[in-house]
Design an enzyme around this catalytic site. Structure first.
Site, PDB file in Angstrom:
ATOM      1  N   LYS A 134       2.631  -1.992  -0.121  1.00 13.94           N
ATOM      2  CA  LYS A 134       1.680  -1.182  -0.899  1.00 13.94           C
ATOM      3  C   LYS A 134       0.781  -0.395   0.067  1.00 13.94           C
ATOM      4  CE  LYS A 134      -1.429  -5.139  -1.087  1.00 13.94           C
ATOM      5  NZ  LYS A 134      -1.806  -6.331  -1.831  1.00 13.94           N
TER       6      LYS A 134
ATOM      7  N   TYR B 271     -23.173  16.548  15.238  1.00  9.95           N
ATOM      8  CA  TYR B 271     -24.208  16.647  14.204  1.00  9.95           C
ATOM      9  C   TYR B 271     -25.381  15.726  14.500  1.00  9.95           C
ATOM     10  CZ  TYR B 271     -20.859  19.143  11.260  1.00  9.95           C
ATOM     11  OH  TYR B 271     -19.984  20.053  10.763  1.00  9.95           O
TER      12      TYR B 271
HETATM   13  C1  LIG Z   1      -1.388  -7.488  -0.992  1.00  9.26           C
HETATM   14  C2  LIG Z   1      -0.722  -8.635  -1.575  1.00  9.26           C
HETATM   15  C3  LIG Z   1      -0.006  -9.550  -0.772  1.00  9.26           C
HETATM   16  C4  LIG Z   1       0.012  -9.495   0.734  1.00  9.26           C
HETATM   17  O1  LIG Z   1      -1.190 -10.037   1.236  1.00  9.26           O
HETATM   18  P1  LIG Z   1      -1.434 -10.204   2.816  1.00  9.26           P
HETATM   19  O2  LIG Z   1      -2.737 -10.886   2.903  1.00  9.26           O
HETATM   20  O3  LIG Z   1      -1.498  -8.814   3.358  1.00  9.26           O
HETATM   21  O4  LIG Z   1      -0.288 -10.962   3.344  1.00  9.26           O
HETATM   22  C5  LIG Z   1       0.689 -10.555  -1.415  1.00  9.26           C
HETATM   23  N1  LIG Z   1       0.686 -10.664  -2.756  1.00  9.26           N
HETATM   24  C6  LIG Z   1      -0.002  -9.812  -3.548  1.00  9.26           C
HETATM   25  C7  LIG Z   1       0.024 -10.008  -5.027  1.00  9.26           C
HETATM   26  C8  LIG Z   1      -0.734  -8.784  -2.986  1.00  9.26           C
HETATM   27  O5  LIG Z   1      -1.421  -7.950  -3.785  1.00  9.26           O
END
Ligand SMILES: *Cc1c(COP(=O)(O)O)cnc(C)c1O
Length: 382
Positions: free
Chosen positions: A48, A274
């Site tokens: 993601k 700035y």
């Molecule tokens: C983002 C996410 C993960 C991964 O988490 P990490 O801490 O980056 O390993 C796993 N499961 C779900 C549902 C997530 O939203």
């Protein structure tokens, strides 16, 4: 890069800033994670947020034959993977409505389900399309965010199981903590999740995929591995918590480079940037770097951060602006030239700027640093 072509090395030479991805590091991290994972479980690579800012396409290309699932947050990410002809199963996390549901069904994207109402909507859309929808039911065992509360989960599962055109392929939950192996809260989550799966089984509802563990869960809670684990941050070589360093020897995947686009001398009393927050107290050489907060470099590192140049740290001086920051090369370094490369993240000789140190200096977490990296910055896979 959102195109189908990976950026070639020669194209990168024309860039003023770019991200380098170390394919071997990514593979190394995956192997490390697999070696910690129970043999009964396979891997859902969480990609993601543009693969944690690393570049969705670049990361997925490296992982596609090595994982059994990809986890994404938006339908755009899921459809992008399908356009790239990735046919690995994809779980769309979160809650989605309307046409997004139909897009997912049509592209064989698995939907997460956090309520009976949502399952009903998916079922109706699937009937309309005359195509079954594959779902994973999310159970809230303690995160207190998404998911069906565990107290009413069994009844909800039965109701969902009775809906038309739904394939109940998976069930999952999520841990809000777990940095400690003996963390009783996480242990209780795992126990109640196990129990729920068992009870659903007694009613004849079986799930091919049962999953709970994120990176921390993988490292510290083996009984929470079930038959699928969901690593995110650790894939990219970053530790969500220092306690993971004992168990996982990870290599950072990302480096961030930029060219010096201008070199100039500031005289005594002259300032850069700035609000004139840096004023030279002697004649000094300034290098302008074409990276600012619009690229995802934290504004909080104004007058605080460093970049690497020829293996040494040089301070960022003045305020970081939208597209530029300025480096102080000091009074006697005259050999910084336009076109020379500096490192904003990564290693040069024995010096290193890690995502973790950057996050700490900016008073944030590694997750935020990498996910803020502007998708428009070119990525190159090494
Ligand atoms: C983002 C996410 C993960 C991964 O988490 P990490 O801490 O980056 O390993 C796993 N499961 C779900 C549902 C997530 O939203």
């Amino acid at each position: 890069m959102n195109g189908l072509d990976l950026l070639t090395e020669s194209r990168v030479r024309e860039q003023t800033t770019w991200l380098e991805l170390d394919r071997n590091a990514l593979r190394h991290n995956l192997i490390q994670i697999i070696s910690l994972t129970l043999p009964s479980a396979t891997i859902m690579a969480v990609v993601k947020a543009n693969a944690y800012g690393h570049g969705l396409f670049e990361v997925v290309q490296c992982l596609r034959d090595k994982v059994s699932y990809f986890g994404v947050a938006s339908i755009e990410e899921a459809l992008t993977l399908r356009r790239f002809e990735i046919d690995t199963p994809i779980l769309l996390l979160g809650v989605h409505f309307g046409n997004t549901i139909e897009d997912a069904i049509q592209s064989d994207v698995t939907l997460a389900v956090s309520s009976v109402e949502q399952a009903r909507e998916i079922s109706e859309r699937a009937q309309k399309l005359r195509k079954p929808a594959t779902i994973h039911i999310k159970i809230d065992t303690g995160m207190g965010r998404l998911g069906i509360p565990k107290s009413c989960a069994l009844q909800a599962i039965n109701e969902i199981a009775s809906l038309e055109m739904l394939q109940l392929e998976g069930i999952f939950t999520h841990f809000p903590q777990g940095e400690d192996e003996k963390d009783p809260f996480t242990q209780e989550q795992i126990r109640s999740f196990h129990k729920l799966i068992e009870k659903a089984g007694e009613k004849g509802v079986h799930f091919a995929y049962r999953h709970a563990a994120n990176s921390i869960g993988i490292a510290h809670h083996k009984d929470g591995h079930f038959n699928l684990v969901r690593p995110g941050l650790t894939l990219y070589g970053l530790h969500p918590h220092p306690s993971l360093k004992r168990k996982l020897n990870l290599k950072p995947v990302l480096s961030w480079k930029a060219r010096i686009i201008l070199v100039k001398t500031l005289g005594l009393g002259e300032s850069t940037g700035y609000s004139r927050t840096f004023v030279a107290n002697e004649e000094t050489t300034i290098g302008v770097i074409p990276v600012g907060y619009s690229h995802g470099y934290p504004f909080a590192l104004s007058n605080k951060g460093t970049v690497l140049f020829r293996g040494g740290h040089y301070p960022i001086v003045g305020r970081i602006s939208m597209d530029y920051l300025t480096i102080n090369f000091g009074s006697n370094l005259s050999d910084a030239n336009v076109g020379d490369v500096v490192t904003l993240l990564g290693k040069e000789a024995d010096a290193e700027i890690s995502v973790e140190t950057l996050a700490e200096k900016a008073a944030t977490i590694s997750y935020e640093i990498v996910t803020q990296l502007n998708p428009a910055i070119p990525r190159i896979v090494l």
